[in-house]
Design an enzyme around this catalytic site. Sequence first.
Site, PDB file in Angstrom:
ATOM      1  N   GLU A 165      94.287 -34.160  36.134  1.00  0.00           N
ATOM      2  CA  GLU A 165      92.904 -33.869  36.537  1.00  0.00           C
ATOM      3  C   GLU A 165      92.721 -34.020  38.049  1.00  0.00           C
ATOM      4  OE1 GLU A 165      89.942 -32.898  34.625  1.00  0.00           O
ATOM      5  OE2 GLU A 165      91.690 -32.194  33.552  1.00  0.00           O
ATOM      6  N   ILE A 225      95.920 -51.060  25.412  1.00  0.00           N
ATOM      7  CA  ILE A 225      96.876 -50.968  24.287  1.00  0.00           C
ATOM      8  C   ILE A 225      96.244 -50.344  23.046  1.00  0.00           C
ATOM      9  CG2 ILE A 225      96.414 -53.288  23.301  1.00  0.00           C
ATOM     10  CD1 ILE A 225      99.628 -53.375  23.062  1.00  0.00           C
ATOM     11  N   THR A 264      96.749 -38.715  36.595  1.00  0.00           N
ATOM     12  CA  THR A 264      96.413 -37.591  35.711  1.00  0.00           C
ATOM     13  C   THR A 264      96.481 -36.245  36.426  1.00  0.00           C
ATOM     14  OG1 THR A 264      94.526 -36.556  34.594  1.00  0.00           O
ATOM     15  CG2 THR A 264      93.982 -38.150  36.265  1.00  0.00           C
ATOM     16  N   LYS A 301      90.226 -41.535  39.428  1.00  0.00           N
ATOM     17  CA  LYS A 301      91.697 -41.605  39.378  1.00  0.00           C
ATOM     18  C   LYS A 301      92.308 -41.348  40.761  1.00  0.00           C
ATOM     19  CE  LYS A 301      92.660 -42.653  35.062  1.00  0.00           C
ATOM     20  NZ  LYS A 301      93.564 -43.738  34.632  1.00  0.00           N
ATOM     21  N   TYR A 323      85.535 -38.604  36.661  1.00  0.00           N
ATOM     22  CA  TYR A 323      86.789 -39.176  36.147  1.00  0.00           C
ATOM     23  C   TYR A 323      87.925 -38.946  37.145  1.00  0.00           C
ATOM     24  CZ  TYR A 323      91.156 -39.399  33.515  1.00  0.00           C
ATOM     25  OH  TYR A 323      92.434 -39.684  33.119  1.00  0.00           O
TER      26      TYR A 323
END
Length: 337
Positions: free
Chosen positions: A128, A8, A126, A154, A150
């Site tokens: 990506e 958040i 994502t 994901k 990364y």
Amino acid sequence: MKAIITGISGQDGYFLSQLLLSKGYEVHGILRRNSSMTQGTLDLLPENIRKQIIIHYGDITDGNFLSNLLQKEKPEELYHLAAQSFVGYSFQNALSTYDANIGGTLNVCNAIKDASPDTRMYFAATSELFGQPKETPQNEMTPFFPRSPYAVSKLAGIWTVRTYRDAYKLYMSNGILFNHESEVRGPEFVTRKISQAVAKIANGSHDPIVLGNLSAVKDWGYAKDYVDGMWRMLQQDYPDDFVLGTGESHTVREFAEAAFRIIGETVEWRGSGINEVGLSGDGKTLVKVSKEFFRPLESDNYKADYSKAKKKLRWEPETKFKDLVRIMVESDLRKLK
Ligand code: F7E
């Protein structure tokens, strides 16, 4: 309605919490305690909004914490946004990226399965995942080909969510979101790095912006538009995966040009590769290139085909590239006043 947002205190949490509160949700957020007690973008929210958010201190790498929280709160919706989301850093510290992004996502999935199976989950996947894409534009059917730790994390995340969705009949949806930026974007990302530096130059700084790959092509939209798409993904009859993007591509060079245009500077590019510079009309160096900001592997050539989201979610990005750049630069100019 009750929703829990992991992450958040990031950019998307900032916009999503406001959207959900405006819809009458009870909004809960998970926050990691840190010694300086900074709360990321939560600190940027107006006081009357921030105090409506119920904060739970904990970490997504702590499975027991998540299970206990879900057991107690049993929210209708959970938005799993928390991640180590900086691609450049993931090359330097792959393991901590995997811990947060793979371990954390697995913990969220397990907590839902075991403690609150009626909770609908959104997972922040994502663009990506496409790496250096084989086709343009990219949609939900485009093959994944991750090119950074990364993106690898994901990939594990999206497949964990798909596996839990199918195996345990859970409502879990993946948002394959292209780059989305805003005035509260972290300064390590290229768009905010540029908007902050341009605002400083407008205020008399002589420091040029030092960037990496100016030719990287991304599909940049406004984060505020994208959180609405996240919410829509959880209001469907069935869980599914959706691409959100703008369908427009721009280089980092073009982003810098557009940002300087806001302050009345036209950039003239000279040289190439590591020796490229961006000059102002009166010959001042505005942009330089340094090896330091190049990545061992680049992932670009992005352009979203968001037709599935348009058809099924009735979602479309509202903010054009030029307007996004203006929002960011003008906000950073106001901060320096
Ligand atoms: O890089 C190039 C860099 O770090 C954008 C995250 O939200 O979006 C974001 O990932 C491009 C890259 O974002 C600099 O090589 C040039 O091609 O702003 P960025 P990102 O890596 O695209 C995706 C969708 C996510 O999922 C991620 O979590 O800009 N670039 N010069 C530079 N990048 C940075 N950071 N700094 C430079 O100086």
